[in-house]
Design a protein around this motif. Structure first.
Motif, short mmCIF file in Angstrom:
data_model
loop_
_atom_site.label_atom_id
_atom_site.label_comp_id
_atom_site.label_asym_id
_atom_site.label_seq_id
_atom_site.Cartn_x
_atom_site.Cartn_y
_atom_site.Cartn_z
N UNK A 61 5.38 -3.48 -15.99
CA UNK A 61 6.62 -3.54 -16.78
C UNK A 61 7.20 -4.94 -16.72
N UNK A 62 7.81 -5.35 -17.82
CA UNK A 62 8.47 -6.65 -17.89
C UNK A 62 9.84 -6.48 -18.56
N UNK A 63 10.70 -7.48 -18.39
CA UNK A 63 12.00 -7.44 -19.07
C UNK A 63 13.15 -6.99 -18.20
N UNK A 64 12.92 -6.89 -16.88
CA UNK A 64 13.98 -6.49 -15.97
C UNK A 64 13.85 -7.34 -14.71
N UNK A 65 14.83 -8.16 -14.43
CA UNK A 65 14.77 -9.04 -13.27
C UNK A 65 15.59 -8.46 -12.12
N UNK A 66 15.29 -8.93 -10.92
CA UNK A 66 15.97 -8.44 -9.72
C UNK A 66 16.45 -9.63 -8.88
N UNK A 77 14.74 -11.78 -23.91
CA UNK A 77 14.46 -12.88 -24.83
C UNK A 77 12.95 -12.95 -25.08
N UNK A 78 12.54 -13.07 -26.33
CA UNK A 78 11.10 -13.05 -26.64
C UNK A 78 10.28 -14.05 -25.84
N UNK A 106 17.28 -4.92 -23.40
CA UNK A 106 18.35 -5.89 -23.15
C UNK A 106 19.38 -5.76 -24.28
N UNK A 107 20.59 -5.31 -23.96
CA UNK A 107 21.60 -5.13 -25.02
C UNK A 107 22.06 -6.43 -25.65
N UNK A 108 21.75 -7.56 -25.02
CA UNK A 108 22.19 -8.86 -25.54
C UNK A 108 21.20 -9.46 -26.53
N UNK A 109 20.07 -8.79 -26.72
CA UNK A 109 19.02 -9.31 -27.61
C UNK A 109 18.67 -8.23 -28.62
N UNK A 115 10.87 -6.01 -29.23
CA UNK A 115 9.66 -5.27 -29.57
C UNK A 115 8.68 -6.13 -30.36
N UNK A 116 9.23 -7.06 -31.13
CA UNK A 116 8.36 -7.97 -31.88
C UNK A 116 7.50 -8.82 -30.96
N UNK A 117 8.08 -9.23 -29.84
CA UNK A 117 7.32 -10.02 -28.87
C UNK A 117 6.19 -9.19 -28.27
#
Length: 257
Positions: A61-66, A77-78, A106-109, A115-117
């Motif tokens: 999984x990607x798109x969530x940082x800790x 962000x793409x 990400x609600x800011x993007x 999904x395009x990325x």
């Protein structure tokens, strides 16, 4: 995530043994993420299991940082998603990711950008399948208008059924549903009713919790995490546990349904 935690734990030998034992016991699906141990989880799986068995699917999984142990932050962000999707296969030592999941929206993007990325990575042959995590039915259907979603990973277990409607929708549409926290960090064991039901076939509360998930829908793929070989063996054995109609009904009353 349990194998490494926020930072890689000192007992790496034990973690590697648990991963290897899982495959020996017949596990064919392992779920990880780039945020688990800041990439160390993926590296550990590669050290333990590469070269991989032909039938083994490792999803990441990607798109969530800790940023810290108690802090999670979605980053959709793409350009970030592409970078993350390039790094994960290097750590896992694979040419193509079998299942790449968007860890959080990400609600800011704009969703179309996120999904395009992922779709571009799939077109380039770097990803085989795409999935989502922690989404509503509405978000899932919006996403499916842009990409082919093969799996949804939401928090779900015997006593936390907030996403009942999502699971029902996935069942109807033939989409894999991957419940995370499937035994609620063991908190189910405090239920007298669950203990009673488990005792009847000589099972443990955790095994009954996992068996209930498998009875709940044919699209469910539980991912119980553990760093204990004993718990691993116990969890895998739950796949053979059959629950009677009576026991299922009593468990349903536990959830309030």
């Amino acid at each position: 995530m349990r194998l490494t935690g926020y930072r890689p734990e000192s007992n790496r030998t034990q973690a590697i043994q648990v991963a290897r034992r899982a495959v020996e016991l017949g596990v064919t699906f392992i779920d990880t993420a780039d945020a688990y141990g800041i990439g160390a989880n993926e590296e550990l799986l590669a050290e333990a299991l590469h070269p991989y068995a032909e039938d083994l699917v490792i999803a990441t999984k990607i798109g969530h940082t800790r940023p810290s142990p108690g802090e999670w932050k979605p980053v959709g962000r793409p350009e970030y998603l592409r970078q993350a999707a390039e790094l994960s296969p290097r750590r896992l030592k694979i040419e193509r990711i079998d299942l790449l999941q968007l860890h959080r929206i990400d609600p800011a993007v704009p969703l179309a950008d996120q999904l395009g990325a992922l779709a571009q990575l799939q077109r380039e042959g770097k990803v085989r399948h795409l999935g989502l995590s922690e989404v509503t039915v509405e978000q899932l259907e919006e996403a499916r208008r842009m990409i082919d979603v093969v799996s949804v990973q939401n928090r779900y277990n015997l006593t936390d059924r907030e996403h009942d409607s999502v699971l029902d929708h996935c069942t109807q549409e033939g989409i894999a549903f991957i419940p995370w926290l499937p035994i609620a960090n063991g908190s189910h064991a405090t239920s007298a009713l669950l203990a009673e039901v488990a005792a009847e076939p000589g099972a443990t509360p955790a095994q009954v919790s996992l068996a209930w998930l498998l009875h709940r829908s044919p699209v469910v793929v539980p991912i119980p995490g553990t760093k204990s070989e004993a718990h691993l063996t116990e969890n895998v054995a739950a796949a053979q546990l059959r629950l009677s109609t009576d026991r299922l009904a009593r468990l349903m009353s536990l959830t309030g349904h």
